[in-house]
Every structure is written in C-alpha cells, then in structure tokens.
Design a protein around this motif. Sequence first.
Motif, PDB file in Angstrom:
ATOM      1  N   MET A 259       1.102  -1.193   0.025  1.00 49.36           N
ATOM      2  CA  MET A 259      -0.465   0.909  -0.236  1.00 49.36           C
ATOM      3  C   MET A 259       1.006   1.200   0.128  1.00 49.36           C
ATOM      4  N   ASN A 260       0.365   2.008  -0.395  1.00 46.81           N
ATOM      5  CA  ASN A 260       1.340   3.665  -1.011  1.00 46.81           C
ATOM      6  C   ASN A 260       1.059   4.804   0.274  1.00 46.81           C
ATOM      7  N   LYS A 261       2.279   4.708   0.384  1.00 49.22           N
ATOM      8  CA  LYS A 261       1.139   6.394   1.826  1.00 49.22           C
ATOM      9  C   LYS A 261       2.270   7.152   0.516  1.00 49.22           C
ATOM     10  N   TYR A 262       1.037   8.213   0.534  1.00 48.64           N
ATOM     11  CA  TYR A 262       1.126   9.628  -0.582  1.00 48.64           C
ATOM     12  C   TYR A 262       1.786  10.472   0.418  1.00 48.64           C
TER      13      TYR A 262
ATOM     14  N   LYS B 139      -2.554   8.288   6.459  1.00 44.17           N
ATOM     15  CA  LYS B 139      -2.410   6.789   6.586  1.00 44.17           C
ATOM     16  C   LYS B 139      -3.940   6.703   5.268  1.00 44.17           C
ATOM     17  N   THR B 140      -2.919   5.630   4.569  1.00 43.93           N
ATOM     18  CA  THR B 140      -3.982   5.128   3.538  1.00 43.93           C
ATOM     19  C   THR B 140      -4.598   4.379   4.152  1.00 43.93           C
TER      20      THR B 140
ATOM     21  N   HIS C 126      -7.072   2.834   1.302  1.00 46.87           N
ATOM     22  CA  HIS C 126      -7.211   1.599   1.412  1.00 46.87           C
ATOM     23  C   HIS C 126      -6.444   1.987  -0.466  1.00 46.87           C
ATOM     24  N   ASP C 127      -6.101   0.846  -1.212  1.00 52.05           N
ATOM     25  CA  ASP C 127      -5.271   1.984  -2.003  1.00 52.05           C
ATOM     26  C   ASP C 127      -5.602   0.767  -3.572  1.00 52.05           C
ATOM     27  N   GLU C 128      -6.411   1.649  -4.410  1.00 53.39           N
ATOM     28  CA  GLU C 128      -6.488   1.218  -5.938  1.00 53.39           C
ATOM     29  C   GLU C 128      -4.621   0.921  -6.500  1.00 53.39           C
ATOM     30  N   VAL C 129      -4.101   0.399  -7.219  1.00 55.44           N
ATOM     31  CA  VAL C 129      -3.146   1.616  -8.181  1.00 55.44           C
ATOM     32  C   VAL C 129      -3.179   1.140  -9.118  1.00 55.44           C
TER      33      VAL C 129
ATOM     34  N   SER D 285      -8.679   5.131  -4.153  1.00 54.52           N
ATOM     35  CA  SER D 285      -7.861   5.117  -3.011  1.00 54.52           C
ATOM     36  C   SER D 285      -9.053   5.968  -1.943  1.00 54.52           C
TER      37      SER D 285
ATOM     38  N   HIS E  45      -3.317   7.388 -12.874  1.00 55.93           N
ATOM     39  CA  HIS E  45      -2.696   7.561 -11.849  1.00 55.93           C
ATOM     40  C   HIS E  45      -1.898   8.988 -11.561  1.00 55.93           C
TER      41      HIS E  45
END
Length: 165
Positions: free
Chosen positions: A1-4, A9-10, A12-15, A28, A59
Amino acid sequence: MNKYLEFFKTLHDEVAPTGYLGRGSHYSVLRSVVWHDNLQHPLTKPVYHDLAIIWDEDHDIRVIEVVKLLYFAGLITPAIIVGERKGSFTLLVSEQTVEEAGKKWLSRYQQAIEEITQSLDDPWSAEVASINSRDHGIINDNYEKVSQYLQTINMLWQLGIKPVQ
C-alpha cells in the motif's frame, strides 16, 4: 500500500484500473487527523477525516500535491472525494455540507480551491460540487453508474469527519 503523504494514513489503495467505469477508474482512501468540522469550524478535540481519491487510468499522483495544499490551508475537511481528470480537479462534498453551508459558502470555498489549483506549476481548473450533483466531471461515464460508484465508496468508508475512538 502506498504512503502518499506523511500525515495521512492510507486505508485503501487501488493502484491500477479496476473494471470498466470511465476510463479505468479506481480509488484510494486516506485518513488524516483534523481540528475542524466539515464547515471548517474549529473543534475542541481532534477528529478523523477520511477522503477518497478517484484515479483515472493514468493514476496521476499530482493530485496528492493538491490534497497536501488543501490540508495545510485548512480547506480539506469539507471534501469527501477528490480527483483529477484531463487537467481538471474535482472536489466533492456531502449533500449535508451543501445544505448546512449554503450557496454563498460553497462559492467562496470554490474560489479558495481554484486559488490552490491555479498556484500549481501546471495549473488545473477546479470544480466543487455535491456528491449528488449531475454536473461534476470526476468520472466520464453514465451518471447513474458514476453516482452508484461514488455513493458505494462513501457508504463503505463513511467518508468525511468522524470521531477519534
């Protein structure tokens, strides 16, 4: 999961694109701690703010810079969903926020968001609308499909302000 962002805090993350809505829509969900309610009124205790980012097929993470600027400017709490499509930034607020705030507040808020998106190295136009609006362009597809998708994300994650537990 990415930390943007370091202060989000992430959750949920669909990349990558998922399904066939729009041209590869996916999302996300990020959580931050804030000290203002959905109308930007100061609070005595911190609360969580959950925000969905709708991504299109590319994205484009430049949307994260806008989220960061909104957070630092104290403008993030009305937002429940944001996204970028074709060089335009869309920020969606809840129907409750629109009803509580009124058109004058929404117009001033829109202007503040535009000032931020126009300050970017590669300026974007901006729109602020209700999640229920038929006129926003966050996803280019049939209104009913887009509305159902956004409402489902909102229902699953209960986006916006919530108490710290």
